[in-house]
Design an enzyme around this catalytic site. Sequence first.
Site, mmCIF file in Angstrom:
data_model
loop_
_atom_site.group_PDB
_atom_site.id
_atom_site.type_symbol
_atom_site.label_atom_id
_atom_site.label_comp_id
_atom_site.label_asym_id
_atom_site.label_seq_id
_atom_site.Cartn_x
_atom_site.Cartn_y
_atom_site.Cartn_z
ATOM 1 N N TYR A 1 17.941 3.715 -2.979
ATOM 2 C CA TYR A 1 18.744 5.144 -2.592
ATOM 3 C C TYR A 1 19.080 4.573 -1.156
ATOM 4 C CZ TYR A 1 17.360 8.046 -6.514
ATOM 5 O OH TYR A 1 17.149 8.716 -7.618
ATOM 6 N N ASP B 1 19.260 15.313 -7.318
ATOM 7 C CA ASP B 1 19.264 16.625 -7.106
ATOM 8 C C ASP B 1 20.881 17.432 -6.837
ATOM 9 O OD1 ASP B 1 16.621 16.987 -7.364
ATOM 10 O OD2 ASP B 1 16.183 16.816 -5.311
ATOM 11 N N ARG C 1 14.494 12.083 0.305
ATOM 12 C CA ARG C 1 14.957 13.205 1.302
ATOM 13 C C ARG C 1 13.887 13.538 2.330
ATOM 14 N NH1 ARG C 1 17.627 17.503 -2.173
ATOM 15 N NH2 ARG C 1 17.843 18.719 -0.001
ATOM 16 N N ARG D 1 17.294 11.261 -12.132
ATOM 17 C CA ARG D 1 17.800 12.653 -12.107
ATOM 18 C C ARG D 1 18.143 12.789 -10.583
ATOM 19 N NH1 ARG D 1 15.054 16.909 -16.150
ATOM 20 N NH2 ARG D 1 15.472 15.684 -18.360
#
Length: 266
Positions: A118, A56, A210, A54
């Site tokens: 990522y 953001d 992040r 999921r």
Amino acid sequence: MAEKELALVLCFGYKGTNYAGYAKQNHASTVQGELERALSTIFRKEINTVVAGRTDTGVHAHKQYASFVLPEEELYEHSAFRIKNALNALLPDDIRMRELYTASPDFSARFSAQARHYVYRISTTQELPLYTQDFVWSLARELKVSAMYEASRALIGEHDFKSFCKAVSAVDKPTHRNVKAIELSHQSEFGEEHLAIRVTGNAFLHSMVRTIVGTLVEVGLEKREVSWVQEVLEARDRRKAGCNAPACGLSLEGVDYFVNALSVYK
């Protein structure tokens, strides 16, 4: 005799700028909402998907995976070509289907995943990016990449990453994860330079990548020593870490599954 079932697995990408994240919400536009609306139109019934990760609000995906189970006979009423073309016609222009696969009915895009990749992109030049501006953090400051790399070594392996996730999401939940690799490299896209930070792990906590990036940037700006990252990890306190890097720079680049878990749907 029970109907034989198969999982249909979708590989797709999206630009997350205009979405309130991947997961469905009642009063906001989301990637899952758009995807399931299109699937329900094609299969003429409500479709609920399971997703690999999921993302953001504002986060992008190059290769995201979602799956759902349906009767084999019902699936084969539609060719892969027809499903893919119909999805790309029904979906907004910033969501694009890449490939379709089939798998056993116990396959889950989320729980069958072995690793997720990522990439976070940072523009460090004073000249603001034009073509890639929606996909990078325009920091416009030089970073000491060698120090960032050295600091990132503390995060490799299985650790409690409570310091690196959104605090409210960690309440009464396990926060151990296994980061398999962190790689830093300079790249160029459309003639625009950026620093790419590639993070691979078995799974990730809410905002974990992040926060890792924001913490490493503190070291790269020489505001913190290399050893500080180890201290942040051991603190298990989100307040000790760096900033949550802007969502626009993050993209889910791909997901690994066991070999032969997926068969290309033709």
